[in-house]
Write a protein that holds these residues in place. Structure first.
Motif, short mmCIF file in Angstrom:
data_model
loop_
_atom_site.label_atom_id
_atom_site.label_comp_id
_atom_site.label_asym_id
_atom_site.label_seq_id
_atom_site.Cartn_x
_atom_site.Cartn_y
_atom_site.Cartn_z
N LEU A 31 0.82 -1.28 -0.38
CA LEU A 31 -0.24 0.40 0.01
C LEU A 31 0.43 1.26 -0.53
O LEU A 31 0.21 2.10 -0.08
CB LEU A 31 -0.73 0.24 1.28
N SER A 32 2.31 1.00 -0.09
CA SER A 32 2.99 2.14 -0.09
C SER A 32 3.45 2.72 -1.25
O SER A 32 4.33 4.33 -0.95
CB SER A 32 4.20 1.84 1.38
N VAL A 33 3.28 2.30 -2.36
CA VAL A 33 3.72 2.56 -3.57
C VAL A 33 3.64 4.18 -3.70
O VAL A 33 4.52 4.80 -4.63
CB VAL A 33 3.87 1.51 -4.29
N GLY A 34 2.31 4.62 -3.42
CA GLY A 34 1.60 5.67 -3.72
C GLY A 34 2.62 7.15 -3.43
O GLY A 34 3.32 7.70 -3.28
N ALA A 35 2.31 6.44 -1.65
CA ALA A 35 3.17 7.98 -0.81
C ALA A 35 4.97 7.12 -1.05
O ALA A 35 5.33 8.81 -1.01
CB ALA A 35 3.33 7.18 0.49
N VAL A 36 5.63 6.29 -1.45
CA VAL A 36 7.03 6.24 -1.29
C VAL A 36 7.07 7.21 -3.11
O VAL A 36 8.40 7.99 -3.50
CB VAL A 36 7.06 4.77 -1.94
N LEU A 37 6.09 6.91 -4.25
CA LEU A 37 6.18 7.51 -5.19
C LEU A 37 6.72 9.24 -4.29
O LEU A 37 7.47 9.81 -5.43
CB LEU A 37 5.56 7.22 -6.30
N GLY A 38 5.71 9.39 -4.29
CA GLY A 38 5.52 10.98 -3.61
C GLY A 38 7.29 11.33 -2.90
O GLY A 38 8.12 12.20 -3.24
N LEU A 39 7.48 10.31 -1.93
CA LEU A 39 8.69 10.86 -0.99
C LEU A 39 9.89 10.88 -2.03
O LEU A 39 10.36 11.81 -1.56
CB LEU A 39 8.70 10.21 -0.08
N SER A 40 10.25 10.01 -2.88
CA SER A 40 11.63 9.60 -4.09
C SER A 40 11.29 10.99 -4.71
O SER A 40 12.48 11.45 -4.64
CB SER A 40 11.21 8.42 -4.89
N GLY A 41 10.33 11.90 -5.17
CA GLY A 41 10.95 12.63 -6.23
C GLY A 41 11.13 13.84 -5.19
O GLY A 41 11.85 14.60 -5.66
N ILE A 42 10.35 13.90 -4.40
CA ILE A 42 10.77 14.96 -2.91
C ILE A 42 12.60 15.13 -2.97
O ILE A 42 13.52 15.88 -2.47
CB ILE A 42 9.52 15.41 -1.65
N THR A 43 13.14 14.04 -2.70
CA THR A 43 14.24 14.14 -1.92
C THR A 43 15.18 13.50 -3.08
O THR A 43 16.04 14.29 -3.13
CB THR A 43 14.78 12.30 -1.39
N ALA A 44 14.72 13.06 -4.89
CA ALA A 44 15.82 13.22 -6.04
C ALA A 44 15.32 14.96 -6.09
O ALA A 44 16.68 15.14 -6.67
CB ALA A 44 14.65 12.47 -6.88
N GLY A 45 14.00 15.57 -5.99
CA GLY A 45 14.22 17.03 -6.20
C GLY A 45 15.17 17.85 -4.89
O GLY A 45 16.30 18.83 -5.17
N MET A 46 14.86 17.50 -4.33
CA MET A 46 15.60 18.65 -2.76
C MET A 46 16.96 18.48 -3.01
O MET A 46 18.20 19.28 -3.44
CB MET A 46 15.73 17.92 -1.45
N ALA A 47 17.81 17.26 -3.37
CA ALA A 47 19.37 16.60 -3.63
C ALA A 47 19.81 17.35 -5.37
O ALA A 47 20.95 18.10 -4.94
CB ALA A 47 19.07 15.08 -3.92
N MET A 48 19.01 17.85 -6.07
CA MET A 48 19.43 18.27 -7.35
C MET A 48 19.36 19.76 -6.86
O MET A 48 19.51 20.79 -8.03
CB MET A 48 17.72 17.92 -8.86
#
Ligand SMILES: Nc1ncnc2c1ncn2[C@@H]1O[C@H](COP(=O)(O)OP(=O)(O)OP(=O)(O)O)[C@@H](O)[C@H]1O
Ligand SMILES: [Mg+2]
Lengths: 261, 333
Positions: free
Chosen positions: B82-99
């Motif tokens: 059930l976590s895939v949607g939330a993990v999608l959002g978090l991964s986008g944010i962590t990637a975005g913050m790094a970039m």
């Protein structure tokens, strides 16, 4: 058949569950290529004995001696390493997988070279060997690409036994393999047990169906209240006699250590 | 005129024309449903068949499809993520913050992608560990990590989008070949092929089916079941990470609300694709068809001027119909 060293010796094995003494003192041998029946009333300790031999349970005391040396089985894999395979009552097959995949489950044939390193299956080789194993064991299955879930109970039982043999088992433990089967299917499984003997594989067969036991075994070990009530040579005994040992009307031992009546 | 029902009626009539047809179509009946849906939309609105609509529909399908690939592995083992949607959002944010921190260059791009994928992978491995080692049921385990992931997403982003993404990423997100096939579609297709082959042809795949079919049997034949389950959830997390990065690339912005409710659509896609929540059954091809059905409904309903909310209604009906038909097929055997 005798004369050589026993494959398995069970010596003074004991096991209790809480206050229940499931096995008091179990002693018997199995010779290579011998089919031994393990019979007894409900709760006599048959399944417990099998679980100890297959490494699922650890005995409280006594020795399990395999090919002359004492072994301590810490888990099912230890027993499998030695060549002791158990065909469980629930068969342990994956019903959604086909016959070949089930026969090779856990030790699949991989392709050679880089593809093997990536885990690519060698389906062709597995199919070929599966076909061979089934022919050798005289198991009739129309199409080995069939899912096991689509096969009959007898066919499943046969596949489970064939899988055990194909893993190089020296001793196969069968806990009530014909319990859920019809007459014809049972007959097939009994044929398979005879086949195992002819290939030099030893079998311990648990069954409540005495005619089956009398048909395929060489010797019969009768358990009674966690002890061996008697060991009979099948060709020299009768159904009546076996039943007398099961009920305790006859016994080869003077009952020691004050067993409660 | 504008009516979302054609899909449902088509299904109903197929169902009633005896199960024989189902038998013949075999595993391909969902594909037929997809073709019928496409034809109906095409007839109602010819612009549905435009290259532009193809490009945008397939591109938007990648978001769910990437999640659904991982979900397929999980569902085959009789689990659920059930976590895939939330993990999608978090991964986008962590990637975005790094970039955002590293600036607009190739290094920033690479590090950002790695951070996003790693975020997904870590969450996946944690899911696997909780399921396989702590013996928590998958539903509860991933419900927990879903909450954790979405909470962290908002804590990190303060609810704001991250738009300072490297140019190569955003041009990848909007890039395409001949205005027809987008780069995200190409990457997704590649991942579909790899995972499809892994599932159908490799030892890893057989063990995945075996665990879902009879976990005890798998254990007794010597398969290391806990380790395999951890890997499976790891894959699911990794795919969620990949989806998060691609969504950010497409919209040239990493948004904390990305991925919300996506897990339901991903599970729906897998189930429409013929997988069984009881495990042992499912395949990538079916999941691809399921994901495309969902995407086509979304874009098609908009094109024929139906409120987009009807999409969830239609998907809901198709899920129930799909499971019902699968039950009929398997009972008939
Ligand atoms: N896991 C267990 N916990 C507690 N008691 C047990 C356990 N397993 C077996 N026993 C007890 O040990 C005794 C022997 O049981 P066992 O299952 O070995 O009998 P059996 O000969 O296989 O009987 P059946 O013919 O009914 O299968 C019984 O009294 C049973 O209740
Ligand atoms: Mg028993």
């Amino acid at each position: 058949m005798r004369g050589d060293q026993p494959l398995l010796q069970v010596s003074h094995v004991r096991k209790h569950y809480g206050a229940i003494q499931a096995l008091r003192d179990i002693n018997f041998d199995v010779y290579p290529g011998e089919v031994v029946g393990l019979v007894g009333d409900n709760g006599a300790g048959k399944s417990t004995t099998i679980r100890i031999l297959s490494g699922v349970e650890v005995p409280d005391g006594g020795d399990v001696i395999f090919e002359g040396s004492k072994v301590s089985l810490k888990g099912p894999l230890d027993a499998q390493m030695l060549g002791v395979e158990t065909v469980y009552q629930d068969l342990a097959l994956a019903l959604h997988l086909d016959v070949a995949s089930n026969l090779f489950l856990g030790r699949e044939e991989l392709q050679r070279g880089w593809r093997g390193r990536f885990g690519f299956l060698n389906r062709k080789e597995m199919m070929r060997q599966a076909e061979e194993i089934l022919v050798q064991m005289n198991v009739q299955i129309k199409d080995i690409r069939q899912k096991v879930g689509e096969l009959s109970g007898g066919q499943r039982q046969s596949i489970a036994i064939a899988r055990a043999t194909s893993r190089g088992a020296k001793l196969i433990l069968l806990d009530e393999p014909t319990a859920a089967l019809g007459v014809q299917e049972s007959a097939k499984v009994l044929e398979l047990i005879k086949k195992l003997r002819s290939q030099g594989v030893a079998v311990i067969l648990i069954s409540h169906t005495m005619p089956h036991v009398l048909e395929v075994t060489d010797r019969i070990v009768v358990l009674r209240r966690g002890q061996v009530g008697g060991i009979l040579t099948t060709k020299d005994t009768t159904l009546e006699e076996v039943v007398q040992y099961i009920t305790g009307a006859k016994s080869q031992h003077s009952e020691k250590e004050g067993v409660l009546a | 005129m504008s009516n979302p029902m054609p899909t449902a009626t088509t299904l109903n009539s197929t169902k009633h024309q005896r199960i024989n047809i189902m038998e013949k179509l075999g595993d391909y009946w969902t594909l037929c449903v997809l073709v019928v849906i496409i034809l109906v939309f095409g007839i109602l609105a010819p612009s549905f068949f435009s290259a532009f609509n193809f490009l945008s529909t397939t591109t938007s399908a990648t978001e769910i499809l990437l999640l659904a690939i991982g979900e397929t592995f999980v569902i085959i083992t009789s689990g659920i993520d059930l976590s895939v949607g939330a993990v999608l959002g978090l991964s986008g944010i962590t990637a975005g913050m790094a970039m955002q921190a590293l600036g607009n260059d190739a290094l920033s791009l690479i590090v950002g992608i790695l951070v996003g994928l790693l975020t997904g992978l870590i969450f996946g491995l944690v899911n696997g560990f909780v399921v396989a080692k702590m013996n928590i049921t998958p539903f509860i385990a991933t419900l927990g990590t879903m909450g954790i992931a979405s909470g962290i997403t908002f804590l990190l982003s303060n609810g704001a989008d991250i738009t300072a993404l490297p140019t190569p990423l955003t041009s990848f997100g909007s890039g395409n070949i001949a205005s027809f096939i987008s780069y995200p579609v190409i990457v997704t297709a590649l991942l579909c092929v790899i995972s499809g082959i892994a599932l159908a042809k490799s030892r890893f795949g057989v063990h995945t089916y075996a665990i879902g079919s009879n976990q005890e049997a798998a254990r007794r034949t010597g398969i290391n079941v806990p380790r395999h389950i951890i890997k499976i959830y790891g894959i699911s997390g990794l795919m969620a990470g990949a989806s998060g990065i691609i969504v950010a690339a497409r919209f040239a912005s990493a948004s904390p609300i990305s991925g919300q409710n996506d897990e339901l659509n991903a599970i729906a896609a897998v189930v429409i694709g013929g997988a069984s929540l009881f495990g042992g059954r499912g395949n990538i091809l079916g999941t691809v068809v399921g994901s495309i059905i969902i995407a086509v409904l979304a874009s098609g309903l908009v094109i024929v001027n139906v409120q987009a909310y009807w999409q969830t209604v239609a998907v809901g009906m198709i899920i129930i119909a799909a499971v019902f038909v699968e039950q009929l097929r398997h009972r008939n055997k």
